[in-house]
Design an enzyme around this catalytic site. Structure first.
Site, PDB file in Angstrom:
ATOM      1  CE  LYS A  10      -3.969  -2.282   2.159  1.00 24.03           C
ATOM      2  NZ  LYS A  10      -4.974  -2.212   3.256  1.00 24.03           N
ATOM      3  CE1 TYR A  50      -9.452  -2.845  -0.096  1.00 25.28           C
ATOM      4  CE2 TYR A  50      -8.534  -0.947  -1.232  1.00 25.28           C
ATOM      5  CZ  TYR A  50      -8.363  -2.071  -0.437  1.00 25.28           C
ATOM      6  OH  TYR A  50      -7.116  -2.428   0.002  1.00 25.28           O
ATOM      7  CG  ASN A 113      -3.776  -2.416   6.741  1.00 23.51           C
ATOM      8  OD1 ASN A 113      -3.578  -2.046   5.583  1.00 23.51           O
ATOM      9  ND2 ASN A 113      -4.833  -3.113   7.095  1.00 23.51           N
ATOM     10  CG  HIS A 116      -5.364  -6.250  -0.480  1.00 20.92           C
ATOM     11  ND1 HIS A 116      -6.608  -6.235   0.111  1.00 20.92           N
ATOM     12  CD2 HIS A 116      -5.448  -7.104  -1.530  1.00 20.92           C
ATOM     13  CE1 HIS A 116      -7.414  -7.048  -0.585  1.00 20.92           C
ATOM     14  NE2 HIS A 116      -6.727  -7.579  -1.573  1.00 20.92           N
ATOM     15  CD  GLU A 127      -8.904  -8.942  -3.747  1.00 27.89           C
ATOM     16  OE1 GLU A 127      -9.645  -8.292  -2.987  1.00 27.89           O
ATOM     17  OE2 GLU A 127      -7.843  -9.483  -3.360  1.00 27.89           O
TER      18      GLU A 127
HETATM   19  P1  ATP Z   1      -7.123  -6.181   3.078  1.00 34.83           P
HETATM   20  O1  ATP Z   1      -8.485  -6.367   2.424  1.00 34.83           O
HETATM   21  O2  ATP Z   1      -6.489  -4.833   2.770  1.00 34.83           O
HETATM   22  O3  ATP Z   1      -6.202  -7.324   2.852  1.00 34.83           O
HETATM   23  P2  ATP Z   1      -8.268  -7.013   5.548  1.00 34.83           P
HETATM   24  O4  ATP Z   1      -8.954  -8.073   4.754  1.00 34.83           O
HETATM   25  O5  ATP Z   1      -7.445  -7.421   6.736  1.00 34.83           O
HETATM   26  O6  ATP Z   1      -7.324  -6.135   4.649  1.00 34.83           O
HETATM   27  P3  ATP Z   1     -10.729  -5.555   5.401  1.00 34.83           P
HETATM   28  O7  ATP Z   1     -11.739  -5.691   6.476  1.00 34.83           O
HETATM   29  O8  ATP Z   1     -10.939  -6.228   4.084  1.00 34.83           O
HETATM   30  O9  ATP Z   1      -9.307  -5.934   6.016  1.00 34.83           O
HETATM   31  O10 ATP Z   1     -10.528  -3.991   5.163  1.00 34.83           O
HETATM   32  C1  ATP Z   1      -9.895  -3.535   3.978  1.00 34.83           C
HETATM   33  C2  ATP Z   1      -8.979  -2.409   4.325  1.00 34.83           C
HETATM   34  O11 ATP Z   1      -9.751  -1.307   4.822  1.00 34.83           O
HETATM   35  C3  ATP Z   1      -7.999  -2.702   5.475  1.00 34.83           C
HETATM   36  O12 ATP Z   1      -6.849  -3.377   5.051  1.00 34.83           O
HETATM   37  C4  ATP Z   1      -7.678  -1.320   5.961  1.00 34.83           C
HETATM   38  O13 ATP Z   1      -6.737  -0.656   5.097  1.00 34.83           O
HETATM   39  C5  ATP Z   1      -9.025  -0.629   5.833  1.00 34.83           C
HETATM   40  N1  ATP Z   1      -9.801  -0.736   7.080  1.00 34.83           N
HETATM   41  C6  ATP Z   1     -10.382  -1.829   7.600  1.00 34.83           C
HETATM   42  N2  ATP Z   1     -11.026  -1.578   8.746  1.00 34.83           N
HETATM   43  C7  ATP Z   1     -10.849  -0.240   8.960  1.00 34.83           C
HETATM   44  C8  ATP Z   1     -11.271   0.657   9.976  1.00 34.83           C
HETATM   45  N3  ATP Z   1     -12.004   0.232  10.997  1.00 34.83           N
HETATM   46  N4  ATP Z   1     -10.886   1.955   9.859  1.00 34.83           N
HETATM   47  C9  ATP Z   1     -10.161   2.389   8.816  1.00 34.83           C
HETATM   48  N5  ATP Z   1      -9.728   1.582   7.814  1.00 34.83           N
HETATM   49  C10 ATP Z   1     -10.058   0.295   7.886  1.00 34.83           C
HETATM   50 MG    MG Z   2     -10.009  -7.660   2.952  1.00 25.79          MG
END
Ligand code: ATP
Ligand code: MG
Length: 139
Positions: A10, A50, A113, A116, A127
Site C-alpha cells: 500500500k 474495494y 496497514n 493487502h 482480484e
Molecule cells: P485487506 O483487504 O487490505 O487485505 P483485511 O482483509 O485485513 O485487509 P478488510 O476488512 O478487508 O481488512 O478492510 C480492507 C482495508 O480497509 C484494510 O486493510 C484497511 O486498510 C481498511 N480498514 C479496515 N477496517 C478499517 C477501519 N475500521 N478503519 C479504517 N480503515 C479500515
Molecule cells: Mg479484505
C-alpha cells in the site's frame, strides 16, 4: 492446493521504501512471484477494487488513501498461498497483529496497514484478474 493470490503493497509502505523488504519476506516464505507491477490507482479503480466495502464507514477514507501514492501489485503462487500470505501479513489492525508479521512490523494504523491480500479463493479469482491478464502471469 496450489493457489494464486493478490498482494498489494500500500502507498505508505511504498513511500517509506519498504517494498523491497516486503518482497523479500514473500520470497523468503517460499511464495513465488508470478507478476509484479507499480500502479498509480485512479479513484475509479480504487472504488471498484474495494466495492465490497462500499457501505462501510471507512470506505471513502480507504479509497483516498489507496490513491495517495503508487502501490506495488503482485500475483503470488504457492501451496495454500491465500492463507499463507494472510498469515505473513498479520491482522488488519497492526496493533493486534502477531509479532513478526508485516503489519506488526511495518503498519502504521488500521487503515495504513502496509499490505493487502485476497481473503478467499473467490476473492483471489476476482482480484488477480483486476490487475493482471493471463499473459502477465509468468511461469
Ligand atoms: P485487506 O483487504 O487490505 O487485505 P483485511 O482483509 O485485513 O485487509 P478488510 O476488512 O478487508 O481488512 O478492510 C480492507 C482495508 O480497509 C484494510 O486493510 C484497511 O486498510 C481498511 N480498514 C479496515 N477496517 C478499517 C477501519 N475500521 N478503519 C479504517 N480503515 C479500515
Ligand atoms: Mg479484505
Amino acid at each position: 492446493m496450489r493457489e494464486t493470490t493478490l498482494a498489494i503493497i500500500k502507498p505508505e509502505a511504498v513511500k517509506r521504501g519498504l517494498a523491497g523488504d516486503i518482497l523479500k519476506r514473500i520470497q523468503g516464505a517460499g511464495l513465488a512471484l508470478r507478476a509484479l507491477r507499480l500502479v498509480g490507482l485512479s479513484r475509479a479503480q480504487a472504488e471498484a477494487f474495494y466495492d465490497v466495502h462500499r457501505e462501510r464507514p471507512f470506505y471513502r477514507s480507504l479509497c483516498e488513501y489507496m490513491i495517495s501514492g503508487p502501490v506495488v501489485v503482485a500475483a503470488l503462487e504457492g501451496e495454500g498461498a491465500i492463507a499463507r500470505w494472510r498469515e505473513l501479513m498479520g491482522a488488519t489492525d497492526p496493533a493486534q497483529a502477531a509479532p513478526g508479521t508485516i503489519r506488526k512490523d511495518f503498519g502504521i494504523d488500521i487503515e495504513q496497514n502496509a499490505v493487502h491480500g485476497s481473503d478467499s479463493a473467490a476473492t483471489a479469482a476476482r482480484e488477480v484478474p483486476f490487475f493482471f491478464s493471463a499473459l502477465d502471469l509468468v511461469g
